[in-house]
Design an enzyme around this catalytic site. Sequence first.
Site, PDB file in Angstrom:
ATOM      1  CB  CYS A  95     123.206  66.141  58.158  1.00 29.15           C
ATOM      2  SG  CYS A  95     121.600  66.142  57.582  1.00 29.15           S
ATOM      3  CG  HIS A 195     123.463  70.577  60.783  1.00 24.67           C
ATOM      4  ND1 HIS A 195     124.618  70.109  60.069  1.00 24.67           N
ATOM      5  CD2 HIS A 195     122.429  69.727  60.117  1.00 24.67           C
ATOM      6  CE1 HIS A 195     123.917  69.483  58.801  1.00 24.67           C
ATOM      7  NE2 HIS A 195     122.878  69.341  58.992  1.00 24.67           N
TER       8      HIS A 195
HETATM    9  N1  GLN Z   1     120.731  66.845  51.588  1.00 24.15           N
HETATM   10  C1  GLN Z   1     120.362  65.749  52.971  1.00 24.15           C
HETATM   11  C2  GLN Z   1     118.849  65.878  53.221  1.00 24.15           C
HETATM   12  O1  GLN Z   1     118.238  66.771  53.057  1.00 24.15           O
HETATM   13  C3  GLN Z   1     121.334  66.074  53.753  1.00 24.15           C
HETATM   14  C4  GLN Z   1     121.105  67.505  54.641  1.00 24.15           C
HETATM   15  C5  GLN Z   1     121.859  67.909  55.450  1.00 24.15           C
HETATM   16  O2  GLN Z   1     123.149  67.825  55.434  1.00 24.15           O
HETATM   17  N2  GLN Z   1     121.267  68.934  56.384  1.00 24.15           N
HETATM   18  O3  GLN Z   1     118.616  64.840  53.679  1.00 24.15           O
END
Ligand code: GLN
Length: 244
Positions: A95, A195
């Site tokens: 992510c 995740h």
């Molecule tokens: N901040 C990034 C987004 O919202 C990554 C989010 C995350 O790592 N879950 O796209």
Amino acid sequence: MLTLALAHLYPAEMSIYGDRGNVIALQRRCAWRGIELSVTAVEPGSAVEWSNFDLAFFGGGQDSGQALIANDLLERQGPGLRAAIDDGLVLLAICGGYQLLGHYFLTHTGERLPGLGALDVHTLGGKQRLIGNSVVEAELGGAVVRLVGFENHSGRTYHGPGVRPLGRVLVGHGDNGEDGVGGAVYRHTFGCYLHGALLPKNPQFTDHLISLALARRYGSATVLAPLDATLELQAQQTMLGRLL
Ligand code: GLN
């Protein structure tokens, strides 16, 4: 005894939704086979000799966490880490970490975070977050695996020709909610939005990463000892049964 070394990128700023579980899964599945996996945290300002590392992990983060480390990643780690990636470092990025391995992340508030440029992808933040359980069908070392995970991101990631898709999305939004692509691969670097944590839920992926790292350090004849994963695979099947 076989030993492997893992660098954990910015664990304080970039470890959300249980992403540290990926490091624990790698460590445990190594230890159960008598392989010692040492873990070194890479913090802002750390001096790193990347050629000493076999594996790296880079977790997800809030936009604000990403903003804290983006410049350090690019300027301090950039040349060494890019060279290691080109040399076959085994790297998993989830992510927010995945986004920062690309060319840039333009957040939904219009802030442009520079990326490492190691992966030929770029990411645009959207107003609607893409949230939910996800299944990505990937081929890992010749075997087709349905990876289960959980995604929560505003960023939409688009691929250039320098990467290949990790897999195709069977459930969920994937990289951008449009083209059915789930994750990117370049050499031994894997980026995706899963995740969960991803590796405890998908022991096939954990073992694939360990195999790649062993082959790189000790030669391709090093075979990974089989390990009982009955409970993990049952949990994976239960999620697949619910979602598909
Ligand atoms: N901040 C990034 C987004 O919202 C990554 C989010 C995350 O790592 N879950 O796209």
